[in-house]
Structure formats: C-alpha cells, structure tokens
Motif scaffolding. Structure first.
Motif, mmCIF file in Angstrom:
data_model
loop_
_atom_site.group_PDB
_atom_site.id
_atom_site.type_symbol
_atom_site.label_atom_id
_atom_site.label_comp_id
_atom_site.label_asym_id
_atom_site.label_seq_id
_atom_site.Cartn_x
_atom_site.Cartn_y
_atom_site.Cartn_z
ATOM 1 N N GLY A 256 0.842 -1.207 0.000
ATOM 2 C CA GLY A 256 0.000 0.000 0.000
ATOM 3 C C GLY A 256 0.872 1.250 0.000
ATOM 4 N N GLY A 257 2.026 1.156 -0.665
ATOM 5 C CA GLY A 257 3.021 2.226 -0.605
ATOM 6 C C GLY A 257 2.991 3.166 -1.790
ATOM 7 N N GLU A 258 4.057 3.934 -1.894
ATOM 8 C CA GLU A 258 4.153 4.998 -2.895
ATOM 9 C C GLU A 258 5.619 5.081 -3.314
ATOM 10 O OE1 GLU A 258 2.953 9.713 -2.813
ATOM 11 O OE2 GLU A 258 2.779 8.493 -1.018
ATOM 12 N N LEU A 259 5.940 4.740 -4.556
ATOM 13 C CA LEU A 259 7.338 4.744 -5.001
ATOM 14 C C LEU A 259 7.503 5.558 -6.265
ATOM 15 C CD1 LEU A 259 8.702 1.052 -4.745
ATOM 16 C CD2 LEU A 259 9.159 2.968 -3.204
ATOM 17 N N MET A 260 8.674 6.193 -6.355
ATOM 18 C CA MET A 260 9.080 6.820 -7.613
ATOM 19 C C MET A 260 10.251 5.979 -8.120
ATOM 20 S SD MET A 260 8.505 9.362 -9.603
ATOM 21 C CE MET A 260 9.356 9.306 -11.169
ATOM 22 N N LEU A 261 10.106 5.414 -9.295
ATOM 23 C CA LEU A 261 11.201 4.635 -9.882
ATOM 24 C C LEU A 261 11.870 5.459 -10.960
ATOM 25 C CD1 LEU A 261 9.542 1.106 -10.264
ATOM 26 C CD2 LEU A 261 10.978 1.955 -8.402
ATOM 27 N N GLU A 262 13.187 5.676 -10.807
ATOM 28 C CA GLU A 262 13.955 6.428 -11.812
ATOM 29 C C GLU A 262 14.634 5.440 -12.745
ATOM 30 O OE1 GLU A 262 13.768 9.595 -11.838
ATOM 31 O OE2 GLU A 262 13.669 10.412 -9.805
ATOM 32 N N ASN A 263 14.940 5.892 -13.959
ATOM 33 C CA ASN A 263 15.596 5.069 -14.980
ATOM 34 C C ASN A 263 14.716 3.895 -15.407
ATOM 35 O OD1 ASN A 263 17.716 4.419 -16.774
ATOM 36 N ND2 ASN A 263 18.551 2.918 -15.344
ATOM 37 N N VAL A 264 13.568 4.242 -15.988
ATOM 38 C CA VAL A 264 12.617 3.227 -16.443
ATOM 39 C C VAL A 264 12.225 3.565 -17.878
ATOM 40 C CG1 VAL A 264 10.295 2.292 -16.099
ATOM 41 C CG2 VAL A 264 11.653 2.925 -14.122
ATOM 42 N N ILE A 265 12.089 2.559 -18.738
ATOM 43 C CA ILE A 265 11.478 2.784 -20.056
ATOM 44 C C ILE A 265 10.070 2.198 -19.965
ATOM 45 C CG2 ILE A 265 11.615 2.338 -22.547
ATOM 46 C CD1 ILE A 265 14.674 2.149 -22.224
ATOM 47 N N ALA A 266 9.091 3.092 -19.782
ATOM 48 C CA ALA A 266 7.715 2.656 -19.506
ATOM 49 C C ALA A 266 7.175 1.769 -20.626
ATOM 50 C CB ALA A 266 6.823 3.871 -19.317
ATOM 51 N N ASP A 267 7.599 2.054 -21.840
ATOM 52 C CA ASP A 267 7.153 1.286 -22.996
ATOM 53 C C ASP A 267 7.455 -0.213 -22.842
ATOM 54 O OD1 ASP A 267 5.834 2.241 -25.177
ATOM 55 O OD2 ASP A 267 7.488 1.683 -26.533
ATOM 56 N N HIS A 268 8.589 -0.528 -22.201
ATOM 57 C CA HIS A 268 8.985 -1.933 -22.016
ATOM 58 C C HIS A 268 8.124 -2.633 -20.968
ATOM 59 C CE1 HIS A 268 13.378 -0.917 -23.401
ATOM 60 N NE2 HIS A 268 12.470 -0.762 -24.363
ATOM 61 N N LEU A 269 7.354 -1.844 -20.209
ATOM 62 C CA LEU A 269 6.597 -2.402 -19.081
ATOM 63 C C LEU A 269 5.093 -2.403 -19.341
ATOM 64 C CD1 LEU A 269 8.788 -0.801 -16.359
ATOM 65 C CD2 LEU A 269 7.997 -3.161 -16.197
ATOM 66 N N LYS A 270 4.703 -2.208 -20.599
ATOM 67 C CA LYS A 270 3.272 -2.048 -20.902
ATOM 68 C C LYS A 270 2.385 -3.130 -20.275
ATOM 69 C CE LYS A 270 3.060 0.759 -25.018
ATOM 70 N NZ LYS A 270 3.257 0.684 -26.448
ATOM 71 N N PRO A 271 2.674 -4.435 -20.484
ATOM 72 C CA PRO A 271 1.768 -5.445 -19.932
ATOM 73 C C PRO A 271 1.749 -5.445 -18.405
ATOM 74 C CG PRO A 271 3.720 -6.484 -20.896
ATOM 75 C CD PRO A 271 3.801 -5.028 -21.236
ATOM 76 N N VAL A 272 2.872 -5.100 -17.784
ATOM 77 C CA VAL A 272 2.954 -5.073 -16.316
ATOM 78 C C VAL A 272 2.150 -3.879 -15.786
ATOM 79 C CG1 VAL A 272 4.560 -4.734 -14.389
ATOM 80 C CG2 VAL A 272 5.176 -6.255 -16.287
ATOM 81 N N ILE A 273 2.321 -2.722 -16.427
ATOM 82 C CA ILE A 273 1.578 -1.523 -16.017
ATOM 83 C C ILE A 273 0.074 -1.767 -16.191
ATOM 84 C CG2 ILE A 273 1.123 0.904 -16.637
ATOM 85 C CD1 ILE A 273 4.128 1.148 -17.336
ATOM 86 N N ALA A 274 -0.293 -2.364 -17.339
ATOM 87 C CA ALA A 274 -1.720 -2.599 -17.609
ATOM 88 C C ALA A 274 -2.328 -3.498 -16.535
ATOM 89 C CB ALA A 274 -1.894 -3.228 -18.993
#
Ligand code: UD1
Length: 416
Positions: A247-265
């Motif tokens: 139930g936390g809150e994180l900022m992740l630096e150095n990420v290519i969001a495009d590579h994470l599409k299925p995980v984000i979805a």
C-alpha cells in the motif's frame, strides 16, 4: 548460508533508481566476443550472473577490466579458446550464448550441455538448428555440444518458438557470417533490441530487431564501441509490485515505460495508480485492489519473469485470480513456499488458482529460482511477522543490491 530477513508491515515510500538490465547485459557482454576492438559497457548491474559470464569470457581469452562499479572494458582481440566448461554452464544457462560468437570468431565452439533446471528442461535445440542452417556441423560428445563451421553462410531461419536466447545466438552468429541471415518468428524482447544496437554500434548491420523478422547482413569484422545497457524492466516491475502489496508509494527512476506495458496494464487493472514522470514511473496503491487473471506470453505479452511476483501480490487481493504460465513448464515452485506463509493457491496443470486472503504470515521459506526469490521478499514485506528467505544466491544472480534498495524506501529487511 546467508539469508534475507524481512519484518513485514512497512509501507514503502521513496525513490529507487533501477539498474541496467540483467537480460541485456549478459548477451551484450557475450557479443563483445565478436569484436576485435575495445568495448566499453556502461550501467552494468552488480550481479553474480555478470561475474559468471565474465569468467566464461576470461576462460576463452578475453581481457576484462573493471573501470568502476558499473563500467567494464572488454577486449576480445586475442580470444584463443573455444570452450565453455560445465562449471559455468551449470551455474548459469545463459553461458550457452557464447556458442554463436565463438563459432563465428574461431570456427569452433564446445559448450557443456545445459542440464535440467528449476524452471523446466529448457533445451537449446532452436539455437543449434540455427547454427546448422548457417553451415555448422553439430555433435554431442561426453556431455558437450561441439559445433564446427570453417565457413558460416547466411540463411533463412524460422524459429518454431520465439526463443529469446536462440534469437540472440543467431543474431550474433549471423553478424560475422557470409551473406544475409533472416530470422522469422524471432523473439521481440527489448533486450534483443539492445543487443542489436550494441552490435550495430560496432559496425554490424542488423535490421528489424524488436519485430518478428530480423535481418542480419554479415560483416568481415566488428570494431570498438561504448554502449549503455537499458534499464531492467523486471527489476522495475518487481519494485512496482512491492509498492502495491505494501500500500506504498514509489518513484522509480531510470525506467522505459514502454517496455513495461503489460505489467503496467495489469497493475492498473488490479487498482494501482501509475503515472509516467520523465524517465521514471510513480506508483501509488491506496485503493482496494481487485483480483485479475494473468497469462504469460513472449514479449509484448505479460513476462514470465513477473509471474511469481504477481502471484505474491494476488495472494492478498480479495477474490480469485488465475495465473497461467505458457512460457516455461514447472515455473510454480514459489507457490509451495507461499503456501507456507498461509497463501491459498492450487496448481491445476499450467495454471495457479489463487484465492486472495486478508494477510500472509511470516515463515521460513526458500528461493527456488531468481524471480521466485523476489516474490518471497515481496510476500514477506506484506506478511505479519518475520519471513526468513534461504537460498538467496538465486536472488543475487539477478538483483543489484536489492536489500539496500528496499531499505532505502523504508522496508525492514536485512541479510544475515
Ligand atoms: C530468457 C531470459 C529469461 C526469460 C526468458 C523468457 C535471459 C538471460 N533469460 O531466457 O529470464 O524468462 O527469456 O522470457 O535473457 N526453448 C526451446 N528450445 C530452444 C530454446 C528455448 O524449446 O532452443 C523453450 C524453453 O524451454 C522455454 C521457452 O522456449 O520453454 C522460452 O525460452 P527462451 O525464450 O529461449 O528463454 P531464455 O533465452 O532461456
């Protein structure tokens, strides 16, 4: 034997910088075998798998210099041996990636046969079919695979399955073969694009990496370059799931969001808030979470390397979730360990049926493989009481300073 000890119940909060990708750095280090110049590799994660692949390269005559914690200089000008021994291949299956480059540079490669491993039999028949199509003769002797090819010729190769390793091995071999190699039904993972970019920066001619058809025009030789490894999408995904379960809150630096599409979805479907901020991702889990179904597939489908971490999360999400594993057989070893923490999981063939419950309870558990290890840490972060994870050498293979990173965002976690 060292252990990771997690006291559950802390919400994660803060910023984490994601390291260079394990699955990109290994083939890139191996591909420096193709070069007779000097290769500088930057943003190298600190992993035992990186140490192992450097040992394999050292064994065949590469000169490797550690410039700083995340930079390596590799010179393969004078490689003189064509063998990767059992010691290394049994430690890390990706050692078999040296087969293609050694064959291309020296006309011969001898690699210990990969045995079975915790997540299935994992044959390398598709790699070998590729080498044969390019003119290599393959034989098996005393537990070793020997490939020989006085001259490699480009070929059209259809992969029965879009294997990541086979696509990489054929790209590397084709880069120094005579003529053009075309891979059809190639794997499309971002790490393959990183490998192709690295080879192209040395003077290679690879087109279409990241799509189903990759075309490789062989060149006479490859030269010097400097290359920076892409961020690790699986490490990023693991921290995202950890934020969600606490139930936390994180900022992740150095990420290519495009590579994470299925995980984000999937995380959004579960009810997690995610926002792209510059080259980072902001993750917050404040709403009640929902059960979901997940099926692992080759990229751009949902990654098998995130299945275990999501299973941990779904054990504490109300409702029934079904996770179906289609990439590897026998990749549910973590389910047994999660049950020791009170999870309700039933395995039915290739699917795991998870009945979400209020909470897990800390227990003594063991990592059966790399991602299973990460999943147990994630479960421990949310469990009541203390979780002690054994066999953590699996985790050190592929996560760069994971305990330090979790501590920096408030987790109560240590090694002992
Ligand atoms: C790579 C990744 C690993 C990830 C996997 C799938 C690296 C170092 N490792 O592993 O983290 O989980 O991709 O995304 O990059 N297969 C065959 N014959 C072959 C080759 C593969 O049958 O010749 C099968 C395997 O047994 C497995 C499936 O194909 O069931 C996928 O394997 P593959 O894509 O080759 O994975 P790896 O390259 O081993």
């Amino acid at each position: 034997m060292e252990k990771i000890i997690v006291q559950g119940g802390k919400q994660l909060k803060g910023t984490i910088t994601v390291s260079g990708a394990k699955n990109a750095v290994l083939p890139v280090i191996v591909a420096s075998l193709l070069s007779d110049g000097a290769c500088r590799i930057q943003d190298v994660p600190r992993l035992t798998d990186v140490e192992t692949i450097c040992d394999v390269l050292g064994e065949v005559g590469a000169k490797i210099k550690i410039i700083d914690a995340h930079t390596l200089d590799i010179n393969c000008n004078k490689i003189n041996k064509f063998e990767a021994s059992y010691e290394y291949v049994s430690k890390m299956r990706a050692s078999n990636l040296v087969m293609g480059p050694l064959l291309a540079r020296l006309g011969k490669a001898k690699i210990s046969m990969p045995g079975g491993c915790a997540i299935g039999t994992r044959p390398i028949d598709l790699h070998l079919k590729g080498f044969e199509a390019m003119g290599a003769r393959i034989k098996l002797e005393h537990g070793y695979i020997i490939a020989e090819a006085p001259r490699l010729t480009g070929a059209r190769i259809y992969l029965d399955y879009p294997s990541v390793g086979a696509t990489e091995n054929i790209i590397m071999t084709g880069s120094l073969a005579h003529g053009v190699t075309v891979i059809e039904n190639a794997a499309e993972e971002p790490e393959i694009v990183d490998l192709a970019n690295f080879i192209n920066s040395m003077g290679g001619r690879i087109k279409g990496a990241g799509t189903k058809i990759v075309k490789i025009e062989g060149v006479k030789n490859l030269g010097s370059t400097t290359h920076t490894i892409i961020p690790d999408r699986i490490e990023a995904g693991s921290f995202m799931v950890a934020a969600a379960i606490t139930g936390g809150e994180l900022m992740l630096e150095n990420v290519i969001a495009d590579h994470l599409k299925p995980v984000i979805a999937k995380l959004i479907e579960i009810g997690v808030e995610i926002e792209e901020v510059g080259n980072g991702l902001y993750i917050r889990a404040s709403n009640p979470l929902k059960a979901v179904d997940i099926k692992t597939l080759p990229y751009p489908g949902f990654p098998t390397d995130m299945q275990a971490q999501f299973m941990s999360l779904l054990t504490v999400v109300q409702g029934t979730s079904v996770l179906t594993e289609t990439v590897f057989e026998n990749r549910f070893m973590h389910a047994e360990e999660l049950r020791r923490m009170g999870a309700d999981i039933k395995i039915e063939g290739r699917s795991a049926v998870v009945e979400g419950m209020n909470r897990l309870t800390g227990a003594l558990v063991r990592a059966s493989d790399l991602r299973a290890g990460a999943a147990l840490i994630i479960a421990g972060l949310a469990a009541e009481g203390v979780t002690e994870i054994g066999n953590i050498y699996h985790i050190d293979r592929g996560y760069d300073r994971i305990v330090d990173k979790f501590r920096s965002v408030g987790a109560n976690i240590s090694r002992s």
